[in-house]
Design a protein around this motif. Structure first.
Motif, PDB file in Angstrom:
ATOM      1  N   LEU A 117     -43.049  46.116  44.179  1.00 57.75           N
ATOM      2  CA  LEU A 117     -42.546  46.244  45.540  1.00 57.75           C
ATOM      3  C   LEU A 117     -42.998  45.047  46.374  1.00 57.75           C
ATOM      4  N   ALA A 118     -42.144  44.644  47.306  1.00 58.24           N
ATOM      5  CA  ALA A 118     -42.485  43.529  48.187  1.00 58.24           C
ATOM      6  C   ALA A 118     -43.541  43.965  49.200  1.00 58.24           C
ATOM      7  N   GLU A 119     -44.308  43.004  49.690  1.00 59.06           N
ATOM      8  CA  GLU A 119     -45.272  43.292  50.743  1.00 59.06           C
ATOM      9  C   GLU A 119     -44.534  43.551  52.052  1.00 59.06           C
ATOM     10  N   VAL A 120     -44.981  44.563  52.787  1.00 54.65           N
ATOM     11  CA  VAL A 120     -44.311  44.992  54.021  1.00 54.65           C
ATOM     12  C   VAL A 120     -45.278  44.886  55.187  1.00 54.65           C
ATOM     13  N   LEU A 193     -38.834  51.263  52.690  1.00 57.19           N
ATOM     14  CA  LEU A 193     -38.707  52.723  52.762  1.00 57.19           C
ATOM     15  C   LEU A 193     -39.851  53.410  52.031  1.00 57.19           C
ATOM     16  N   HIS A 194     -40.259  52.858  50.899  1.00 59.05           N
ATOM     17  CA  HIS A 194     -41.376  53.464  50.172  1.00 59.05           C
ATOM     18  C   HIS A 194     -42.677  53.282  50.945  1.00 59.05           C
ATOM     19  N   SER A 195     -42.790  52.188  51.695  1.00 58.84           N
ATOM     20  CA  SER A 195     -43.997  51.942  52.471  1.00 58.84           C
ATOM     21  C   SER A 195     -44.143  52.925  53.626  1.00 58.84           C
ATOM     22  N   ASP A 213     -42.634  53.816  40.939  1.00 63.74           N
ATOM     23  CA  ASP A 213     -43.818  54.385  40.279  1.00 63.74           C
ATOM     24  C   ASP A 213     -44.913  53.333  40.220  1.00 63.74           C
ATOM     25  N   GLU A 214     -46.081  53.674  40.749  1.00 61.96           N
ATOM     26  CA  GLU A 214     -47.248  52.791  40.728  1.00 61.96           C
ATOM     27  C   GLU A 214     -46.916  51.401  41.255  1.00 61.96           C
ATOM     28  N   GLY A 215     -46.205  51.392  42.376  1.00 60.00           N
ATOM     29  CA  GLY A 215     -45.903  50.132  43.041  1.00 60.00           C
ATOM     30  C   GLY A 215     -44.801  49.315  42.414  1.00 60.00           C
ATOM     31  N   MET A 216     -44.058  49.896  41.462  1.00 58.61           N
ATOM     32  CA  MET A 216     -42.984  49.180  40.779  1.00 58.61           C
ATOM     33  C   MET A 216     -41.641  49.827  41.081  1.00 58.61           C
ATOM     34  N   TYR A 217     -40.661  48.995  41.412  1.00 54.63           N
ATOM     35  CA  TYR A 217     -39.283  49.440  41.619  1.00 54.63           C
ATOM     36  C   TYR A 217     -38.561  49.303  40.281  1.00 54.63           C
ATOM     37  N   HIS A 218     -38.112  50.427  39.724  1.00 55.76           N
ATOM     38  CA  HIS A 218     -37.476  50.433  38.414  1.00 55.76           C
ATOM     39  C   HIS A 218     -35.961  50.250  38.559  1.00 55.76           C
TER      40      HIS A 218
END
Length: 244
Positions: A117-120, A193-195, A213-218
């Motif tokens: 995931l990108a830093e927000v 959105l996840h943040s 999952d665990e900071g990864m966008y699948h």
């Protein structure tokens, strides 16, 4: 018959990719724009991303032609590599060097189907996600395809942001800076959105459900079709057209 082009189509959460060896796109009958024809087929979705590729100096060289703007560039590049490996056109390696638009991307084999995931960060009344600015807004409008007319009448881009995102009951809709709807998930938007809502299932306008999952966008890819396109100098379409 003047020209035959072989391609295959895949999608990632509804984002379409048409993949062709570059040498097949380098020439065609006089007056025909082969790359535009392949992207428009001739009656194609404006969301098709045409990706030409070839190997040179141990690196994979590619470009992306898109009439709706390029979104999720790294996701598209990773998907390209995944499909070429799966089809036996690239050997299995720990890292792949991919050159696109003058930039070199070193893509790890274990992350071809997912991306961190990108830093927000908050940026005034909006957000910064990766290198994109995003406005995040609530709406009472139902974000469903059968409400498209109402959506176009009442919602739109904030203009000064890369993306304007509307959310309603777990579903979101993305507008780009030009005011066009981006129906499929966008990596930077998913990260935002996840943040802000880590416990909410993220669902895009096209119905795609995104797994984080665990900071990864699948982002697994799905095969659509192998295709052959025939171009003849008697064809009435020299560029094709797109359905909007």
């Amino acid at each position: 018959m003047n020209k035959v082009i072989d391609s295959y189509d895949v999608h990632v959460h509804g984002q379409l990719m048409r993949i062709v060896q570059t040498d097949q796109l380098d020439y065609g009958p006089e007056g025909f724009d082969v790359r535009q024809l392949m992207a428009r087929e001739p009656r194609g979705s404006k969301y098709v991303n045409l990706m030409g590729y070839h190997m040179e100096g141990g690196a994979l060289h590619t470009y992306i032609d898109s009439f709706a703007g390029v979104h999720n560039q790294q996701v598209l590049l990773k998907t390209l590599v995944s499909t070429l490996v799966d089809r036996g056109r690239l050997p299995e390696r720990e890292t792949y060097s991919v050159i696109c638009d003058g930039r070199t991307f070193n893509l790890k084999s274990r992350e071809l189907a997912s991306t961190p995931l990108a830093e927000v960060a908050e940026a005034g009344k909006s957000f910064r996600s990766g290198d994109k600015t995003i406005a995040l807004l609530e709406t009472d409008v139902a974000l469903e395809i059968d409400h498209l007319a109402e959506i176009k009448e009442t919602l739109g881009s904030e203009g000064q942001h890369d993306y304007t995102v509307y959310i309603n009951r777990g579903r979101h809709l993305v507008f780009d800076a030009g005011g066009d709807i981006v129906a499929h998930p966008v990596h930077e938007v998913i990260s935002l959105l996840h943040s802000v809502r880590p416990d909410t299932v993220v669902t895009a306008f096209n119905g795609a459900v995104v797994e984080v999952d665990e900071g990864m966008y699948h982002h697994p890819y799905f095969f659509i079709a192998n295709s052959q396109f025939y171009i003849d100098e008697t064809d009435i379409y020299t560029r094709g057209f797109i359905i909007k």
